[in-house]
Design a protein around this motif. Structure first.
Motif, PDB file in Angstrom:
ATOM      1  N   LYS A   9       1.325 -17.681   2.158  1.00  7.73           N
ATOM      2  CA  LYS A   9       1.136 -16.540   3.049  1.00  7.73           C
ATOM      3  C   LYS A   9       1.532 -15.242   2.346  1.00  7.73           C
ATOM      4  O   LYS A   9       0.874 -14.213   2.496  1.00  7.73           O
ATOM      5  N   MET A  13      -1.063 -11.719   0.806  1.00  5.32           N
ATOM      6  CA  MET A  13      -0.866 -10.405   1.425  1.00  5.32           C
ATOM      7  C   MET A  13      -1.541  -9.295   0.625  1.00  5.32           C
ATOM      8  O   MET A  13      -1.609  -9.355  -0.613  1.00  5.32           O
ATOM      9  N   VAL A  57       5.414  -7.720   6.973  1.00  3.62           N
ATOM     10  CA  VAL A  57       5.479  -8.765   8.001  1.00  3.62           C
ATOM     11  C   VAL A  57       4.863 -10.043   7.448  1.00  3.62           C
ATOM     12  O   VAL A  57       3.687 -10.072   7.084  1.00  3.62           O
ATOM     13  N   ILE A  58       5.665 -11.089   7.355  1.00  5.10           N
ATOM     14  CA  ILE A  58       5.144 -12.399   6.950  1.00  5.10           C
ATOM     15  C   ILE A  58       4.630 -13.137   8.185  1.00  5.10           C
ATOM     16  O   ILE A  58       3.506 -13.625   8.221  1.00  5.10           O
ATOM     17  N   ASN A  59       5.466 -13.238   9.202  1.00  2.00           N
ATOM     18  CA  ASN A  59       5.094 -13.849  10.478  1.00  2.00           C
ATOM     19  C   ASN A  59       5.632 -12.991  11.612  1.00  2.00           C
ATOM     20  O   ASN A  59       6.666 -12.347  11.471  1.00  2.00           O
ATOM     21  N   THR A  61       5.284 -10.124  14.960  1.00  8.26           N
ATOM     22  CA  THR A  61       4.742  -8.806  15.270  1.00  8.26           C
ATOM     23  C   THR A  61       5.870  -7.793  15.324  1.00  8.26           C
ATOM     24  O   THR A  61       6.905  -8.032  15.954  1.00  8.26           O
ATOM     25  N   SER A  81       0.897  -9.852  10.813  1.00  7.26           N
ATOM     26  CA  SER A  81       1.117 -10.491   9.507  1.00  7.26           C
ATOM     27  C   SER A  81       0.377  -9.759   8.393  1.00  7.26           C
ATOM     28  O   SER A  81      -0.797  -9.422   8.522  1.00  7.26           O
ATOM     29  N   SER A 107      10.225 -12.761  14.212  1.00  9.73           N
ATOM     30  CA  SER A 107       9.502 -12.266  13.037  1.00  9.73           C
ATOM     31  C   SER A 107      10.227 -12.603  11.748  1.00  9.73           C
ATOM     32  O   SER A 107      11.453 -12.695  11.703  1.00  9.73           O
TER      33      SER A 107
END
Length: 224
Positions: A9, A13, A57-59, A61, A81, A107
């Protein structure tokens, strides 16, 4: 938590566009990047805080918000994300944020110290050049989003704001039927409107045949 082995993930990005896994790992390790977890309703930065990290932001909101002295909240941006935030205040005199960043859900945030980020490529000039290009591209994208938000708020009526917002979402999502990332309270805060007034205006617009909606799914209808 130190970033020793970047997840897929993180690799995907926009901040790391065009970089291989080894380059990303090299950059994150040299920059001493960290991954931090925030629970829903936690503040990542409060207005007035010193900002030392570029955040991604990885996971979850994150919302960029502005609060007045009475505690009323206006949502400036909703960040999912892959979104980069707090970049506006890095290098700013005093490095202090004039907005707050709020975890709208549980998050996971990648935090890269700004000073070390600039030197994160070390002797690898190609890597450093790629990172600079990606950061500039992200800055341009984020500025475009703020301009779009300004276009919404410049509308003189609540109906105009709603239509401008839904039209932007339709363009972004490639469909006249869109899913908005807000409940009614947050949508009102994003449009700088009263929640009850928003609810009434949405009902009127549906009666006029302009939109259909159910919860957070909206459809812009063809003009008859």
């Amino acid at each position: 938590m130190d970033v020793k082995t970047p997840s897929k993930k993180i690799n995907d990005m926009p901040l790391f566009d065009g970089l291989g896994n080894d380059e990303i790992k090299e950059f994150l390790n040299k920059a001493n990047a960290l991954v931090k977890h925030f629970q829903k309703s936690d503040y990542i930065y409060l207005a007035g805080d010193c900002v030392e990290n570029l955040c991604v932001v990885i996971n979850g909101t994150v919302q960029m918000i502005k609060e007045d002295i009475w505690g009323d909240k206006s949502i400036i941006a909703n960040l999912g994300s892959g979104s980069v935030f707090a970049e506006n205040f890095l290098g700013h005199r005093g490095d202090r944020s004039i907005v707050s960043y709020f975890a709208a859900s549980d998050s996971e945030i990648l935090m890269v110290p700004f000073g070390k980020m600039l030197a994160g490529g070390g002797d690898n000039g190609l890597l450093h050049g790629k990172m600079v290009c990606n950061i500039l591209s992200i800055l341009a994208d984020n500025n475009t989003k703020l301009i779009e938000k300004t276009e919404i708020l410049c509308k003189k009526t609540l109906k105009g704001k709603i239509l401008a917002y839904l039209e932007q979402e339709a363009a972004n999502q490639g469909s006249r039927k869109v899913v908005v990332p807000f409940n009614r309270t947050d949508m009102a805060n994003y449009l700088d409107a009263d929640r009850s007034a928003l609810t009434r205006e949405l009902a009127r617009m549906r009666d006029e045949g302009l939109i259909n909606y159910e919860k957070n799914v909206f459809e812009l209808l063809e003009k008859k």
